[in-house]
Design a protein around this motif. Structure first.
Motif, short mmCIF file in Angstrom:
data_model
loop_
_atom_site.label_atom_id
_atom_site.label_comp_id
_atom_site.label_asym_id
_atom_site.label_seq_id
_atom_site.Cartn_x
_atom_site.Cartn_y
_atom_site.Cartn_z
N THR A 34 34.74 -37.47 -13.25
CA THR A 34 33.61 -37.79 -12.39
C THR A 34 33.94 -37.27 -11.00
N LYS A 162 43.62 -34.29 -6.22
CA LYS A 162 42.28 -34.88 -6.28
C LYS A 162 41.14 -33.90 -5.99
N SER A 197 37.42 -39.99 -10.69
CA SER A 197 38.17 -40.55 -11.82
C SER A 197 38.21 -39.53 -12.93
N LYS A 198 39.19 -39.67 -13.82
CA LYS A 198 39.28 -38.79 -14.98
C LYS A 198 39.96 -39.51 -16.13
N ASN A 199 39.63 -39.04 -17.34
CA ASN A 199 40.17 -39.63 -18.56
C ASN A 199 40.40 -38.53 -19.58
#
Length: 202
Positions: A34, A162, A197-199
């Motif tokens: 995101t 980031k 954010s990240k996954n």
């Protein structure tokens, strides 16, 4: 003396092997992210989600510059205008094939934030001005409801942990829904993003 030398050599070899085994291994797997995005398209929020090892889709929306296509006795061309206080809304989807992450890993180059080169198909819809009267005779530069489809080559690179930047070049086809005009155009884009954010891949 020989045994001491042999012991020292074995110790150094073991230390070297241990140090190499502790080096971080970069994952070649794409991740979902995101992002807050700012660039030539404007400012908005994006969500990049992979659905295989090399394919992903980037969905985004925000406020930015708009378009109009003029084909009349006074003007003929594809126009882009960005007035800060008079933005349009945009909605964009980009299907990406990232093809060189294995090569980057072999050369020990960063794979962070889905870094790599890619080819993509992008669709972007822009509205008329959001905060202004959009009647053509009320504005010096009217902006219309426009759909842009393009194929492009691009590169995505990390800037620290980031941030990332994205550059692409290609060819597009724009259709103006208000004046029913259309035109082929050279496509170029530059964008910087902050990863909220990240996954791992869904």
């Amino acid at each position: 003396m020989k045994s001491n030398f042999l012991l020292l050599a074995l110790s150094m070899f073991s230390f070297s092997a241990l140090a190499q085994s502790n080096e971080p291994v970069q994952s070649k797997e794409l991740v979902s992210m995101t992002k807050l995005e700012i660039g030539l398209q404007g400012i908005g929020v994006g969500y990049e989600v992979p659905f295989s090892d090399k394919w992903s889709v980037n969905l985004s929306a925000g406020l930015g510059g708009g378009y109009s296509i003029d084909k009349n006795s006074y003007a003929n061309g594809f126009n882009s205008t960005f007035i800060l206080k008079e933005p349009v809304a945009y909605f964009r989807s980009e299907f990406k094939y990232t093809y060189n992450r294995d090569k980057r890993a072999t050369k020990s180059k960063s794979l962070l934030n889905n870094a790599g080169n890619y080819v993509a198909f992008q669709t972007k819809y822009t509205t008329a001005r959001v905060f202004e009267n959009n009647e053509w005779n009320q504005l010096n530069n009217p902006l219309n409801r426009t759909l842009l489809n393009e194929v492009h080559w691009g590169m995505q690179r990390p800037l620290g942990q980031k941030f990332l930047y994205n550059l692409h070049l290609g060819l597009g086809y724009a259709a103006d829904f208000d004046f029913k005009n259309s035109q082929i155009y050279p496509a170029a884009g530059l964008q910087f993003a902050y990863v909220i954010s990240k996954n791992k891949r869904l």
